[in-house]
Design a protein around this motif. Structure first.
Motif, PDB file in Angstrom:
ATOM      1  N   GLY A  38     -60.859 -55.197 -46.658  1.00 54.51           N
ATOM      2  CA  GLY A  38     -61.151 -55.048 -48.087  1.00 54.51           C
ATOM      3  C   GLY A  38     -61.446 -56.384 -48.750  1.00 54.51           C
ATOM      4  O   GLY A  38     -62.261 -56.450 -49.679  1.00 54.51           O
ATOM      5  N   ALA A  39     -60.775 -57.462 -48.289  1.00 59.89           N
ATOM      6  CA  ALA A  39     -61.044 -58.788 -48.858  1.00 59.89           C
ATOM      7  C   ALA A  39     -62.459 -59.249 -48.497  1.00 59.89           C
ATOM      8  O   ALA A  39     -63.143 -59.883 -49.309  1.00 59.89           O
ATOM      9  CB  ALA A  39     -60.009 -59.788 -48.352  1.00 59.89           C
ATOM     10  N   GLY A  40     -62.908 -58.917 -47.272  1.00 62.77           N
ATOM     11  CA  GLY A  40     -64.287 -59.226 -46.900  1.00 62.77           C
ATOM     12  C   GLY A  40     -65.274 -58.426 -47.726  1.00 62.77           C
ATOM     13  O   GLY A  40     -66.323 -58.937 -48.149  1.00 62.77           O
ATOM     14  N   ALA A  41     -64.936 -57.148 -47.974  1.00 57.70           N
ATOM     15  CA  ALA A  41     -65.804 -56.307 -48.811  1.00 57.70           C
ATOM     16  C   ALA A  41     -65.879 -56.859 -50.231  1.00 57.70           C
ATOM     17  O   ALA A  41     -66.920 -56.741 -50.895  1.00 57.70           O
ATOM     18  CB  ALA A  41     -65.268 -54.879 -48.823  1.00 57.70           C
ATOM     19  N   TYR A  42     -64.780 -57.448 -50.702  1.00 60.89           N
ATOM     20  CA  TYR A  42     -64.782 -58.078 -52.024  1.00 60.89           C
ATOM     21  C   TYR A  42     -65.844 -59.190 -52.070  1.00 60.89           C
ATOM     22  O   TYR A  42     -66.614 -59.287 -53.033  1.00 60.89           O
ATOM     23  CB  TYR A  42     -63.398 -58.645 -52.308  1.00 60.89           C
ATOM     24  CG  TYR A  42     -63.240 -59.337 -53.640  1.00 60.89           C
ATOM     25  CD1 TYR A  42     -62.705 -58.655 -54.727  1.00 60.89           C
ATOM     26  CD2 TYR A  42     -63.600 -60.679 -53.799  1.00 60.89           C
ATOM     27  CE1 TYR A  42     -62.535 -59.304 -55.954  1.00 60.89           C
ATOM     28  CE2 TYR A  42     -63.435 -61.325 -55.008  1.00 60.89           C
ATOM     29  CZ  TYR A  42     -62.902 -60.639 -56.075  1.00 60.89           C
ATOM     30  OH  TYR A  42     -62.739 -61.289 -57.280  1.00 60.89           O
ATOM     31  N   GLY A  43     -65.880 -60.032 -51.037  1.00 58.77           N
ATOM     32  CA  GLY A  43     -66.877 -61.098 -50.991  1.00 58.77           C
ATOM     33  C   GLY A  43     -68.290 -60.546 -50.953  1.00 58.77           C
ATOM     34  O   GLY A  43     -69.184 -61.038 -51.654  1.00 58.77           O
ATOM     35  N   ILE A  44     -68.507 -59.506 -50.148  1.00 58.05           N
ATOM     36  CA  ILE A  44     -69.844 -58.888 -50.105  1.00 58.05           C
ATOM     37  C   ILE A  44     -70.193 -58.318 -51.480  1.00 58.05           C
ATOM     38  O   ILE A  44     -71.333 -58.441 -51.952  1.00 58.05           O
ATOM     39  CB  ILE A  44     -69.864 -57.767 -49.048  1.00 58.05           C
ATOM     40  CG1 ILE A  44     -69.597 -58.344 -47.653  1.00 58.05           C
ATOM     41  CG2 ILE A  44     -71.210 -57.059 -49.052  1.00 58.05           C
ATOM     42  CD1 ILE A  44     -69.482 -57.285 -46.574  1.00 58.05           C
ATOM     43  N   ALA A 179     -63.223 -46.986 -44.615  1.00 58.48           N
ATOM     44  CA  ALA A 179     -64.296 -46.762 -45.583  1.00 58.48           C
ATOM     45  C   ALA A 179     -63.795 -46.916 -47.017  1.00 58.48           C
ATOM     46  O   ALA A 179     -64.446 -47.560 -47.855  1.00 58.48           O
ATOM     47  CB  ALA A 179     -64.898 -45.376 -45.370  1.00 58.48           C
ATOM     48  N   VAL A 180     -62.635 -46.328 -47.307  1.00 56.27           N
ATOM     49  CA  VAL A 180     -62.072 -46.435 -48.660  1.00 56.27           C
ATOM     50  C   VAL A 180     -61.757 -47.890 -48.993  1.00 56.27           C
ATOM     51  O   VAL A 180     -61.985 -48.367 -50.106  1.00 56.27           O
ATOM     52  CB  VAL A 180     -60.806 -45.567 -48.783  1.00 56.27           C
ATOM     53  CG1 VAL A 180     -60.114 -45.798 -50.114  1.00 56.27           C
ATOM     54  CG2 VAL A 180     -61.173 -44.096 -48.637  1.00 56.27           C
ATOM     55  N   SER A 181     -61.242 -48.608 -48.004  1.00 57.43           N
ATOM     56  CA  SER A 181     -60.952 -50.027 -48.195  1.00 57.43           C
ATOM     57  C   SER A 181     -62.218 -50.794 -48.563  1.00 57.43           C
ATOM     58  O   SER A 181     -62.209 -51.640 -49.471  1.00 57.43           O
ATOM     59  CB  SER A 181     -60.342 -50.597 -46.913  1.00 57.43           C
ATOM     60  OG  SER A 181     -60.218 -51.993 -47.010  1.00 57.43           O
ATOM     61  N   GLY A 182     -63.315 -50.495 -47.868  1.00 57.14           N
ATOM     62  CA  GLY A 182     -64.582 -51.160 -48.173  1.00 57.14           C
ATOM     63  C   GLY A 182     -65.084 -50.833 -49.570  1.00 57.14           C
ATOM     64  O   GLY A 182     -65.573 -51.705 -50.293  1.00 57.14           O
ATOM     65  N   GLY A 205     -63.102 -65.311 -49.210  1.00 57.72           N
ATOM     66  CA  GLY A 205     -62.542 -65.804 -47.961  1.00 57.72           C
ATOM     67  C   GLY A 205     -61.035 -65.636 -47.848  1.00 57.72           C
ATOM     68  O   GLY A 205     -60.436 -64.740 -48.452  1.00 57.72           O
ATOM     69  N   PHE A 206     -60.398 -66.539 -47.121  1.00 62.04           N
ATOM     70  CA  PHE A 206     -58.987 -66.399 -46.772  1.00 62.04           C
ATOM     71  C   PHE A 206     -58.038 -66.348 -47.978  1.00 62.04           C
ATOM     72  O   PHE A 206     -57.055 -65.598 -47.956  1.00 62.04           O
ATOM     73  CB  PHE A 206     -58.578 -67.539 -45.837  1.00 62.04           C
ATOM     74  CG  PHE A 206     -57.235 -67.340 -45.204  1.00 62.04           C
ATOM     75  CD1 PHE A 206     -57.055 -66.417 -44.186  1.00 62.04           C
ATOM     76  CD2 PHE A 206     -56.140 -68.056 -45.654  1.00 62.04           C
ATOM     77  CE1 PHE A 206     -55.809 -66.210 -43.618  1.00 62.04           C
ATOM     78  CE2 PHE A 206     -54.890 -67.861 -45.090  1.00 62.04           C
ATOM     79  CZ  PHE A 206     -54.726 -66.932 -44.080  1.00 62.04           C
ATOM     80  N   PRO A 207     -58.272 -67.137 -49.052  1.00 62.93           N
ATOM     81  CA  PRO A 207     -57.367 -67.044 -50.210  1.00 62.93           C
ATOM     82  C   PRO A 207     -57.260 -65.626 -50.775  1.00 62.93           C
ATOM     83  O   PRO A 207     -56.201 -65.248 -51.285  1.00 62.93           O
ATOM     84  CB  PRO A 207     -57.995 -68.005 -51.222  1.00 62.93           C
ATOM     85  CG  PRO A 207     -58.715 -69.007 -50.393  1.00 62.93           C
ATOM     86  CD  PRO A 207     -59.251 -68.233 -49.233  1.00 62.93           C
ATOM     87  N   LEU A 208     -58.305 -64.845 -50.675  1.00 60.60           N
ATOM     88  CA  LEU A 208     -58.244 -63.460 -51.160  1.00 60.60           C
ATOM     89  C   LEU A 208     -57.266 -62.635 -50.337  1.00 60.60           C
ATOM     90  O   LEU A 208     -56.563 -61.765 -50.855  1.00 60.60           O
ATOM     91  CB  LEU A 208     -59.631 -62.818 -51.111  1.00 60.60           C
ATOM     92  CG  LEU A 208     -60.667 -63.331 -52.111  1.00 60.60           C
ATOM     93  CD1 LEU A 208     -61.995 -62.651 -51.857  1.00 60.60           C
ATOM     94  CD2 LEU A 208     -60.201 -63.068 -53.534  1.00 60.60           C
ATOM     95  N   ILE A 209     -57.223 -62.894 -49.026  1.00 59.50           N
ATOM     96  CA  ILE A 209     -56.281 -62.176 -48.150  1.00 59.50           C
ATOM     97  C   ILE A 209     -54.850 -62.479 -48.566  1.00 59.50           C
ATOM     98  O   ILE A 209     -54.015 -61.576 -48.697  1.00 59.50           O
ATOM     99  CB  ILE A 209     -56.514 -62.577 -46.684  1.00 59.50           C
ATOM    100  CG1 ILE A 209     -57.920 -62.162 -46.240  1.00 59.50           C
ATOM    101  CG2 ILE A 209     -55.465 -61.956 -45.778  1.00 59.50           C
ATOM    102  CD1 ILE A 209     -58.272 -62.631 -44.849  1.00 59.50           C
TER     103      ILE A 209
END
Length: 312
Positions: A38-44, A179-182, A205-209
């Protein structure tokens, strides 16, 4: 009230985007999926929102809808590729996914703006739309914790083998969690870029995690209410600690460490345990106050039972 609202408008916006980010990690965790995708999806979502508004002059709502669909599909494909992984290995794979998004953002050329990022994202997004999206998401997540669906999700998390033996398609539930996480992460990222108008590789990136994990650990990982508590605390806490100046980060770290050690079920878990303890003591107190039959005499029998015994 209005003065407080306009003075703290940025923090209110950050609370809602932080809440959706926390839910993008909390929803898979409820199904036993230790994923940070989900954190990666946030960046996208941040970069997709900027590209759709700046390069294609798209409105706010279509931008959010397309971003959510795209990030949901990307994370679903990721889930299919790593569905055999579990626990720490699954978490590391999703952390790698987030780091790859950061690398793409830095080396994306004119599309992502490189190390500078994209800025000047002005759209027709309003606070009313932001409140509405956040409210709908909270309602849907809350409904997923109740009734038959909630019990199935709990079964998939607690004992996947038993859940499968009961006819629950564990694989489908876990892929749905991806999928919901994305979708949640993409919605958070798109809303963030639409209200802040700029994004750079330092914002993802990592700080979001770390931020999302801290919110759900301290707030509570098994309910949306815990995510709300965590989002409120860790969005507003840095502003509250600003009075201590350079000691802010040290105190922030101590609070997080103490919460992680002393509150394994989070603040919401403490509230639930306390509430159940009070209810149990009340039941025991009422039972103790009932008059007891004298010694040697049989306990009273309900009138309906006496009539049935007489008829027989």
């Amino acid at each position: 009230m209005s003065a407080f609202y306009f003075t703290n408008l940025v923090l209110i916006q950050a609370t809602m985007t932080g809440l959706l980010l926390a839910l993008s990690v909390q929803v898979p965790l409820r199904m036993g999926v230790f994923s940070f995708a989900g954190a990666g999806a946030y960046g996208i979502g941040c970069y997709a929102g900027a590209i759709l508004v700046l390069d294609y002059e798209m409105g706010a709502i279509p931008t959010i809808v397309l971003t959510c669909i795209g990030t949901g599909l990307v994370v679903l494909v990721l889930g299919i590729l790593i569905q055999r992984l579990n626990g720490l290995y699954l978490a590391m794979a999703t952390v790698a996914f987030c780091l790859i998004i950061s690398v793409i953002a830095i080396n994306g050329g004119t599309l992502t703006g490189g190390s500078t990022g994209r800025y000047g994202v002005i759209s027709d997004f309003t606070m009313g739309g932001m409140f509405a999206i956040t409210g709908v998401v909270l309602l849907l997540v809350a409904l997923s914790e109740r009734g038959k669906l909630g019990r199935r999700v709990d079964a998939v998390r607690e004992d996947p083998e038993l859940a499968a033996s009961m006819g629950i398609n564990v694989r489908r539930y876990r892929l749905t969690a991806f999928a919901v996480s994305g979708v949640l992460g993409g919605a958070a990222g798109a809303m963030n870029i639409l209200v802040r108008s700029a994004v750079s590789p330092l914002d993802i990136g990592f700080p979001l995690i770390v931020l999302a994990l801290t919110m759900i650990i301290v707030g509570g990982s098994l309910s949306w209410k815990g995510a709300v508590v965590g989002a409120l605390i860790f969005t507003w806490l840095p502003d509250v600690l600003a009075v201590v100046g350079q000691w802010q980060e040290l105190i922030y770290g101590v609070i997080v460490a103490l919460a992680a050690v002393l509150l394994p079920r989070g603040l919401y878990g403490i509230y639930v345990d306390t509430k159940r303890g009070v209810q149990r003591k009340r039941r025991e107190s009422r039972a103790a106050e009932k008059p007891q039959p004298p010694a040697g005499e049989p306990a009273s029998v309900p009138a309906g039972r006496l009539e049935m015994e007489a008829q027989s």
